[in-house]
Design an enzyme around this catalytic site. Sequence first.
Site, PDB file in Angstrom:
ATOM      1  N   ILE A 293      -2.924  -0.842   2.254  1.00  0.00           N
ATOM      2  CA  ILE A 293      -3.942   0.133   2.665  1.00  0.00           C
ATOM      3  C   ILE A 293      -4.176   1.162   1.561  1.00  0.00           C
ATOM      4  O   ILE A 293      -5.320   1.440   1.182  1.00  0.00           O
ATOM      5  CB  ILE A 293      -3.533   0.825   3.986  1.00  0.00           C
ATOM      6  CG1 ILE A 293      -3.531  -0.195   5.132  1.00  0.00           C
ATOM      7  CG2 ILE A 293      -4.494   1.970   4.320  1.00  0.00           C
ATOM      8  CD1 ILE A 293      -2.991   0.327   6.450  1.00  0.00           C
TER       9      ILE A 293
ATOM     10  N   GLY B 138       0.778   0.846  -0.531  1.00  0.00           N
ATOM     11  CA  GLY B 138       0.824  -0.547  -0.084  1.00  0.00           C
ATOM     12  C   GLY B 138      -0.582  -1.105  -0.010  1.00  0.00           C
ATOM     13  O   GLY B 138      -1.485  -0.640  -0.699  1.00  0.00           O
TER      14      GLY B 138
ATOM     15  N   GLU C  74       0.746   8.337  22.513  1.00  0.00           N
ATOM     16  CA  GLU C  74      -0.584   7.739  22.713  1.00  0.00           C
ATOM     17  C   GLU C  74      -0.671   7.100  24.098  1.00  0.00           C
ATOM     18  O   GLU C  74       0.257   6.409  24.489  1.00  0.00           O
ATOM     19  CB  GLU C  74      -0.850   6.683  21.637  1.00  0.00           C
ATOM     20  CG  GLU C  74      -0.948   7.296  20.258  1.00  0.00           C
ATOM     21  CD  GLU C  74      -1.202   6.261  19.148  1.00  0.00           C
ATOM     22  OE1 GLU C  74      -1.373   5.078  19.451  1.00  0.00           O
ATOM     23  OE2 GLU C  74      -1.225   6.659  17.971  1.00  0.00           O
TER      24      GLU C  74
ATOM     25  N   HIS D 271      -6.531   5.530  17.811  1.00  0.00           N
ATOM     26  CA  HIS D 271      -5.820   4.416  17.150  1.00  0.00           C
ATOM     27  C   HIS D 271      -6.741   3.190  17.039  1.00  0.00           C
ATOM     28  O   HIS D 271      -6.381   2.089  17.490  1.00  0.00           O
ATOM     29  CB  HIS D 271      -4.536   4.077  17.921  1.00  0.00           C
ATOM     30  CG  HIS D 271      -3.488   3.478  17.025  1.00  0.00           C
ATOM     31  ND1 HIS D 271      -2.151   3.740  17.128  1.00  0.00           N
ATOM     32  CD2 HIS D 271      -3.610   2.624  15.964  1.00  0.00           C
ATOM     33  CE1 HIS D 271      -1.479   3.065  16.203  1.00  0.00           C
ATOM     34  NE2 HIS D 271      -2.344   2.378  15.482  1.00  0.00           N
TER      35      HIS D 271
ATOM     36  N   SER E  61      -1.568   6.430   9.598  1.00  0.00           N
ATOM     37  CA  SER E  61      -0.278   5.765   9.593  1.00  0.00           C
ATOM     38  C   SER E  61       0.286   5.749  11.021  1.00  0.00           C
ATOM     39  O   SER E  61      -0.111   4.898  11.829  1.00  0.00           O
ATOM     40  CB  SER E  61       0.614   6.537   8.615  1.00  0.00           C
ATOM     41  OG  SER E  61       1.930   6.127   8.722  1.00  0.00           O
ATOM     42  N   ARG E  62       1.152   6.684  11.344  1.00  0.00           N
ATOM     43  CA  ARG E  62       1.665   6.837  12.701  1.00  0.00           C
ATOM     44  C   ARG E  62       1.778   8.332  12.983  1.00  0.00           C
ATOM     45  O   ARG E  62       1.993   9.124  12.060  1.00  0.00           O
ATOM     46  CB  ARG E  62       3.059   6.181  12.845  1.00  0.00           C
ATOM     47  CG  ARG E  62       3.048   4.659  12.936  1.00  0.00           C
ATOM     48  CD  ARG E  62       2.381   4.140  14.209  1.00  0.00           C
ATOM     49  NE  ARG E  62       2.396   2.679  14.287  1.00  0.00           N
ATOM     50  CZ  ARG E  62       1.456   1.883  13.777  1.00  0.00           C
ATOM     51  NH1 ARG E  62       0.421   2.403  13.132  1.00  0.00           N
ATOM     52  NH2 ARG E  62       1.556   0.561  13.909  1.00  0.00           N
TER      53      ARG E  62
END
Lengths: 305, 305
Positions: A156, A154, A264, A283, A234-235
Amino acid sequence: MNVLYIGVCKKNLELYYPSYIRGRFLDSPFTDDQLVATVKQHRINVLMVDVFHSSFNKCLLNRLKDHVRLINFSYQSIESLIDMQEAKRLGILVKKLPDDLYCNEVAEFAITQLLCACKGSFRFDRDIRNGEWNQAAHTNFSMNGKTLGIVGYGNIGKRIASLCKPWGMKILVTKKSRHMGPQPAGITIVDFPTLISQSDFIILAVPIKKDTYQMVDRVHIQKLKKNTIIVNISRGNIVDEKAIAEGLEKGNLYQYCTDVFSQEPIDKNHELVKSNKTILSPHIAWATDSSLKKTYDIWFGQTTI
Amino acid sequence: MNVLYIGVCKKNLELYYPSYIRGRFLDSPFTDDQLVATVKQHRINVLMVDVFHSSFNKCLLNRLKDHVRLINFSYQSIESLIDMQEAKRLGILVKKLPDDLYCNEVAEFAITQLLCACKGSFRFDRDIRNGEWNQAAHTNFSMNGKTLGIVGYGNIGKRIASLCKPWGMKILVTKKSRHMGPQPAGITIVDFPTLISQSDFIILAVPIKKDTYQMVDRVHIQKLKKNTIIVNISRGNIVDEKAIAEGLEKGNLYQYCTDVFSQEPIDKNHELVKSNKTILSPHIAWATDSSLKKTYDIWFGQTTI
């Protein structure tokens, strides 16, 4: 215009946009009742929403409808944060940040953490401070000639590929088949298992969805090449963190760099924090000097009712 | 062929070229007398020279001339290590490594250390390990839109510029006037004071000579922009280290990343080591997995008499 800031960092606002500190602040945690009461008491008609752990569901929106005219999110993805249909039905305007706002910053950060791991920067620095001049550490790898796998092509992923173009790497990407156009120059589209088994460096840049949840698991980690570095911007839940920690421990994975965690803030006793084969950050990839300014420019720029 | 290895790291040789461990090893420190005695005793005719703190001067060469046919240096610059005229006169063959051998590795390393400083990677990692989730550290800077000054536009400087091309920076370089050709695309040639006062990031990539000795001094450090990062992959004495340490302390210089020191190994009580605004490495930028292999390929490849 009566503004309520929700979950907004006052310190950042003071630093970047002192002139905008002109509304009220509602800090997390708060209940829906407290939010509604604040809105009513101060005749709030604009909500500026930053860190937000709740959801503007049908019920909450209906409780706010007589006051609030605009909900302006400092978020890019808001699907889980608001019932858009209901907001539209009630005539509440909803705004969010553009999708590609941080792609350059996140790409820069991902490459930084990869390079750090690849060159052994942390170890060299630590050794010198401990009085060791260790030139035979063998933690310094060349980027040139290696294979970089980017999972997710995408905004990024594309920016990462473009920043890495002159570095002399073979670049593999995975891409959803429905978006499969012609193969971009200098880039090879492969399936995920091929990327996993052929890459020296892997950057995870996919959104978290049902089919990407823990997509890097124990089985994949056993199929990695020697000295593979994984970077996650990402996550946290894109990987099985337990499997990652185990892979680092057993030596199937060389280094894990991550800006994101399944939980987090991460606990300092977490095994990823205890490992000396991880490079960690809170993050923060998106938040640079220029992106913070740009964020406030856009966020405040669309605050008109 | 009877080979004597001088100052060669046996560990590296075992790792990369075990088949070449077939000569004798002479470890530093040693005297000229010990070297000559070893050569005579074992009828050595090839010297493979790595770390070398002495010099093959006229006298030493004449003591070796009846035995040694080839002196093969694992060095790029050997001017100070051997009297070339005398070696030629005596018919001793001298070989060295090519000048551009490490330029990609050093360029990659310089950019890595710059990015590390620019993103605050060390601090974020340290904070998380200390249980702090600090998203408002404001140590994360964007590369995009900044000005990168490269001091020295030789093989390494050119490679740095080319690796940074897609990163959206304005690139300034200093260049010796006698080599001044047409201005390369996307690069601005400036004088040193202009580079110092306009750059956000400065990479030092000049050779150490009389006119580059401590070329970055107290006066220059006072003229830097706010939050400037200096990266040194040249030689320690290109800067006045005392002035650098003072600049970091006073806040005139944001970060100093260096692979090189005026005294190597550097003492762990040195003020640059004590500072938390430095990123340090032990003169290792050149030594990656692939450059070590390439070095041995070339070095051993030219060992024929």
